[in-house]
Design a protein around this motif. Structure first.
Motif, PDB file in Angstrom:
ATOM      1  N   PRO A   1      10.011   0.974  -7.378  1.00 50.44           N
ATOM      2  CA  PRO A   1       9.249   1.345  -6.185  1.00 50.44           C
ATOM      3  C   PRO A   1       7.815   1.757  -6.541  1.00 50.44           C
ATOM      4  O   PRO A   1       7.577   2.419  -7.559  1.00 50.44           O
TER       5      PRO A   1
ATOM      6  N   ALA B   1       5.731   3.532  -4.360  1.00 47.43           N
ATOM      7  CA  ALA B   1       5.359   4.784  -3.710  1.00 47.43           C
ATOM      8  C   ALA B   1       5.338   6.006  -4.635  1.00 47.43           C
ATOM      9  O   ALA B   1       4.390   6.788  -4.584  1.00 47.43           O
TER      10      ALA B   1
ATOM     11  N   GLY C   1       6.220  -4.159  -1.720  1.00 46.27           N
ATOM     12  CA  GLY C   1       5.724  -2.940  -1.101  1.00 46.27           C
ATOM     13  C   GLY C   1       4.221  -2.976  -0.972  1.00 46.27           C
ATOM     14  O   GLY C   1       3.546  -3.832  -1.540  1.00 46.27           O
ATOM     15  N   SER C   2       3.703  -2.046  -0.236  1.00 48.96           N
ATOM     16  CA  SER C   2       2.270  -1.929  -0.012  1.00 48.96           C
ATOM     17  C   SER C   2       1.687  -0.901  -0.975  1.00 48.96           C
ATOM     18  O   SER C   2       2.367   0.033  -1.384  1.00 48.96           O
TER      19      SER C   2
ATOM     20  N   ALA D   1       3.323  -7.065   0.312  1.00 49.79           N
ATOM     21  CA  ALA D   1       3.593  -6.055   1.329  1.00 49.79           C
ATOM     22  C   ALA D   1       4.650  -6.552   2.309  1.00 49.79           C
ATOM     23  O   ALA D   1       4.745  -7.753   2.568  1.00 49.79           O
ATOM     24  N   PRO D   2       5.417  -5.641   2.873  1.00 50.93           N
ATOM     25  CA  PRO D   2       6.425  -6.035   3.849  1.00 50.93           C
ATOM     26  C   PRO D   2       5.796  -6.389   5.203  1.00 50.93           C
ATOM     27  O   PRO D   2       4.614  -6.133   5.429  1.00 50.93           O
TER      28      PRO D   2
ATOM     29  N   GLU E   1       2.607  -4.695   7.308  1.00 50.75           N
ATOM     30  CA  GLU E   1       1.751  -3.881   6.445  1.00 50.75           C
ATOM     31  C   GLU E   1       0.748  -4.744   5.691  1.00 50.75           C
ATOM     32  O   GLU E   1       1.020  -5.890   5.360  1.00 50.75           O
TER      33      GLU E   1
END
Length: 107
Positions: free
Chosen positions: A22, A24, A45-46, A67-68, A71
Motif C-alpha cells: 500500500p 498510503a 493507488g493514488s 489510481a483507482p 481518482e
C-alpha cells in the motif's frame, strides 16, 4: 552534533515501497525533504496530494502508479518532485494534476 548527523537531517529519510504494497502508509509517514522510493512494478493507488517530498521509481518503463476509478494519479498543490515513474489516473481522470500554486518537478 556531528557533521554526519547534520547531513542525515538535511537529506531526510528514504521510505521504500515495493510493488504491491500500500502507498498510503509511506505517504502519510513522509515529511518534507523525505524520498518515497517506489520499487519496480505496478503500484495500485493514488499518490494523493503529497507535498514537500520526492517520489521516485525505477524508471518510467519499470514503475507505474495506477489510481483507482474516480481518482487522479497525483494532485500537486505545493512543491513535489517526481522521477522515474509513469502515472495513470483512474478512468476519465488525470495522471498528474497541478493546481495554481503547485510546483511540480518532473524527471
Amino acid at each position: 552534533m556531528t557533521s554526519a548527523a547534520v547531513l542525515a537531517l538535511a537529506l531526510g529519510a528514504v521510505l521504500d515501497v515495493p510493488a504491491g504494497a500500500p502507498l498510503a502508509p509511506a505517504l502519510a509517514a513522509a515529511r518534507p525533504g523525505d524520498v518515497v522510493r517506489l520499487g519496480p512494478g505496478r503500484h495500485a493507488g493514488s499518490l494523493g496530494s503529497a507535498a514537500g517530498i520526492r517520489i521516485e521509481g525505477a524508471g518510467a518503463g519499470a514503475t507505474t502508479v495506477e489510481a483507482p476509478e474516480g481518482e487522479d494519479g497525483v494532485v500537486v498543490r505545493g512543491r513535489l518532485a517526481l522521477a522515474g515513474l509513469a502515472l495513470r489516473g483512474g478512468p476519465a481522470r488525470c495522471g498528474l494534476k497541478v493546481f495554481t500554486g503547485g510546483d511540480a518537478t518532473l524527471e
